[in-house]
Motif scaffolding. Structure first.
Motif, PDB file in Angstrom:
ATOM      1  N   ARG A  45       0.967  -1.180  -0.072  1.00  0.00           N
ATOM      2  CA  ARG A  45      -0.164  -0.036  -0.063  1.00  0.00           C
ATOM      3  C   ARG A  45       0.821   1.250   0.095  1.00  0.00           C
ATOM      4  O   ARG A  45       1.685   1.514   0.787  1.00  0.00           O
ATOM      5  CB  ARG A  45      -0.806   0.153   1.173  1.00  0.00           C
ATOM      6  CG  ARG A  45      -2.109   1.170   1.093  1.00  0.00           C
ATOM      7  CD  ARG A  45      -3.031   0.934   2.219  1.00  0.00           C
ATOM      8  NE  ARG A  45      -3.810  -0.540   2.181  1.00  0.00           N
ATOM      9  CZ  ARG A  45      -4.464  -0.997   3.055  1.00  0.00           C
ATOM     10  NH1 ARG A  45      -4.937  -0.251   4.078  1.00  0.00           N
ATOM     11  NH2 ARG A  45      -4.921  -2.272   2.855  1.00  0.00           N
ATOM     12  N   TYR A  95      -7.805   3.745  -0.609  1.00  0.00           N
ATOM     13  CA  TYR A  95      -8.219   3.676   0.916  1.00  0.00           C
ATOM     14  C   TYR A  95      -8.024   5.267   1.182  1.00  0.00           C
ATOM     15  O   TYR A  95      -6.976   5.822   0.970  1.00  0.00           O
ATOM     16  CB  TYR A  95      -7.546   2.935   1.637  1.00  0.00           C
ATOM     17  CG  TYR A  95      -7.363   1.257   1.190  1.00  0.00           C
ATOM     18  CD1 TYR A  95      -8.402   0.441   1.679  1.00  0.00           C
ATOM     19  CD2 TYR A  95      -6.430   0.899   0.214  1.00  0.00           C
ATOM     20  CE1 TYR A  95      -8.267  -0.634   1.534  1.00  0.00           C
ATOM     21  CE2 TYR A  95      -6.557  -0.440  -0.089  1.00  0.00           C
ATOM     22  CZ  TYR A  95      -7.247  -1.518   0.574  1.00  0.00           C
ATOM     23  OH  TYR A  95      -7.533  -2.536   0.127  1.00  0.00           O
ATOM     24  N   CYS A  96      -9.129   5.676   1.989  1.00  0.00           N
ATOM     25  CA  CYS A  96      -8.761   6.754   2.768  1.00  0.00           C
ATOM     26  C   CYS A  96      -8.430   6.676   4.242  1.00  0.00           C
ATOM     27  O   CYS A  96      -8.880   5.621   4.729  1.00  0.00           O
ATOM     28  CB  CYS A  96     -10.176   7.888   2.717  1.00  0.00           C
ATOM     29  SG  CYS A  96     -11.660   7.035   3.611  1.00  0.00           S
ATOM     30  N   ALA A  97      -7.740   7.459   4.767  1.00  0.00           N
ATOM     31  CA  ALA A  97      -7.251   7.044   6.136  1.00  0.00           C
ATOM     32  C   ALA A  97      -7.091   8.265   6.979  1.00  0.00           C
ATOM     33  O   ALA A  97      -7.262   9.489   6.476  1.00  0.00           O
ATOM     34  CB  ALA A  97      -5.882   6.396   5.972  1.00  0.00           C
ATOM     35  N   ARG A 111       2.169   5.247   6.137  1.00  0.00           N
ATOM     36  CA  ARG A 111       0.989   4.119   6.400  1.00  0.00           C
ATOM     37  C   ARG A 111       0.839   3.650   7.639  1.00  0.00           C
ATOM     38  O   ARG A 111      -0.023   3.960   8.168  1.00  0.00           O
ATOM     39  CB  ARG A 111       1.268   3.089   5.311  1.00  0.00           C
ATOM     40  CG  ARG A 111       0.197   2.076   5.409  1.00  0.00           C
ATOM     41  CD  ARG A 111       0.537   0.854   4.669  1.00  0.00           C
ATOM     42  NE  ARG A 111       1.986   0.391   5.099  1.00  0.00           N
ATOM     43  CZ  ARG A 111       2.887  -0.244   4.426  1.00  0.00           C
ATOM     44  NH1 ARG A 111       2.598  -0.520   3.218  1.00  0.00           N
ATOM     45  NH2 ARG A 111       3.824  -0.831   4.985  1.00  0.00           N
ATOM     46  N   TYR A 114      -1.233   5.838  10.362  1.00  0.00           N
ATOM     47  CA  TYR A 114      -2.805   6.079  10.505  1.00  0.00           C
ATOM     48  C   TYR A 114      -3.486   4.773  11.121  1.00  0.00           C
ATOM     49  O   TYR A 114      -3.297   3.844  10.727  1.00  0.00           O
ATOM     50  CB  TYR A 114      -3.159   5.904   8.895  1.00  0.00           C
ATOM     51  CG  TYR A 114      -2.864   7.414   8.041  1.00  0.00           C
ATOM     52  CD1 TYR A 114      -3.737   8.457   8.144  1.00  0.00           C
ATOM     53  CD2 TYR A 114      -1.367   7.540   7.401  1.00  0.00           C
ATOM     54  CE1 TYR A 114      -3.614   9.516   7.608  1.00  0.00           C
ATOM     55  CE2 TYR A 114      -1.482   8.828   6.843  1.00  0.00           C
ATOM     56  CZ  TYR A 114      -2.401   9.887   6.769  1.00  0.00           C
ATOM     57  OH  TYR A 114      -2.206  10.991   6.131  1.00  0.00           O
ATOM     58  N   TYR A 116      -6.781   4.636  11.402  1.00  0.00           N
ATOM     59  CA  TYR A 116      -8.182   4.724  10.915  1.00  0.00           C
ATOM     60  C   TYR A 116      -8.206   4.447   9.176  1.00  0.00           C
ATOM     61  O   TYR A 116      -7.568   5.409   8.761  1.00  0.00           O
ATOM     62  CB  TYR A 116      -9.291   5.776  11.520  1.00  0.00           C
ATOM     63  CG  TYR A 116      -9.079   5.888  12.735  1.00  0.00           C
ATOM     64  CD1 TYR A 116      -9.708   5.027  13.583  1.00  0.00           C
ATOM     65  CD2 TYR A 116      -8.548   6.812  13.473  1.00  0.00           C
ATOM     66  CE1 TYR A 116      -9.899   5.134  15.116  1.00  0.00           C
ATOM     67  CE2 TYR A 116      -8.576   7.173  14.759  1.00  0.00           C
ATOM     68  CZ  TYR A 116      -9.180   6.220  15.589  1.00  0.00           C
ATOM     69  OH  TYR A 116      -9.171   6.604  16.970  1.00  0.00           O
ATOM     70  N   TRP A 117      -8.731   3.632   8.816  1.00  0.00           N
ATOM     71  CA  TRP A 117      -8.924   3.162   7.570  1.00  0.00           C
ATOM     72  C   TRP A 117     -10.388   2.762   7.039  1.00  0.00           C
ATOM     73  O   TRP A 117     -11.309   2.289   7.694  1.00  0.00           O
ATOM     74  CB  TRP A 117      -8.025   1.986   7.318  1.00  0.00           C
ATOM     75  CG  TRP A 117      -6.645   2.373   7.265  1.00  0.00           C
ATOM     76  CD1 TRP A 117      -5.955   2.156   8.708  1.00  0.00           C
ATOM     77  CD2 TRP A 117      -5.687   2.500   6.274  1.00  0.00           C
ATOM     78  NE1 TRP A 117      -4.705   2.533   8.450  1.00  0.00           N
ATOM     79  CE2 TRP A 117      -4.541   2.766   7.056  1.00  0.00           C
ATOM     80  CE3 TRP A 117      -5.794   2.816   4.975  1.00  0.00           C
ATOM     81  CZ2 TRP A 117      -3.117   3.178   6.559  1.00  0.00           C
ATOM     82  CZ3 TRP A 117      -4.601   3.544   4.264  1.00  0.00           C
ATOM     83  CH2 TRP A 117      -3.402   3.640   5.141  1.00  0.00           C
TER      84      TRP A 117
END
Length: 127
Positions: A45, A95-97, A111, A114, A116-117
């Motif tokens: 990712r 993906y938003c985070a 990455r 973060y 929260y995903w």
């Protein structure tokens, strides 16, 4: 504390445009820096774009700079990613985070920072 749901992914032709949206729920959305990441099959990712919780600071991966625009509307609890001039290399699950941030101007590109995903939305660009 924060739930995120992405939408807007689709199959598009190279050179086309898409607008991804991320709807957030939770009390502290306005104090979270937000990011977009993407992951292609068999690859890690990777960072795409980030925005501070004030919305005043943005940062982009070199691969999307000049083509993608990240924005947020704290009143509507949404984060968007406008994608123009799409390339086949942009094909991935996006993906938003969200991550808590003590500074209004701060953004995060790592990455692992973060917590929260969202569940991801598929973007496929055909040549």
């Amino acid at each position: 504390q924060v739930q995120l749901v992405e939408s807007g992914g689709a199959l598009v032709q190279a050179g086309g445009s898409l607008r991804l949206s991320c709807a957030a729920s939770g009390r502290s959305f306005s104090r979270h820096a937000m990011g977009w990441f993407r992951q292609a099959p068999g690859k890690e990712r990777e960072f795409v774009a980030a925005v501070s919780w004030s919305g005043g600071t943005t940062y982009y991966a070199d691969s999307v700079k000049g083509r993608f625009t990240i924005s947020r509307d704290n009143a509507k609890n949404t984060v968007n990613l406008q994608m123009n001039s799409l390339l086949p290399e942009d094909t991935a699950v996006y993906y938003c985070a969200a991550t808590p941030s003590p500074r209004s101007y701060a953004y995060e590109t790592i990455r692992e920072k973060y917590p929260y995903w969202g569940q991801g939305t598929q973007v496929t660009v055909s040549s």
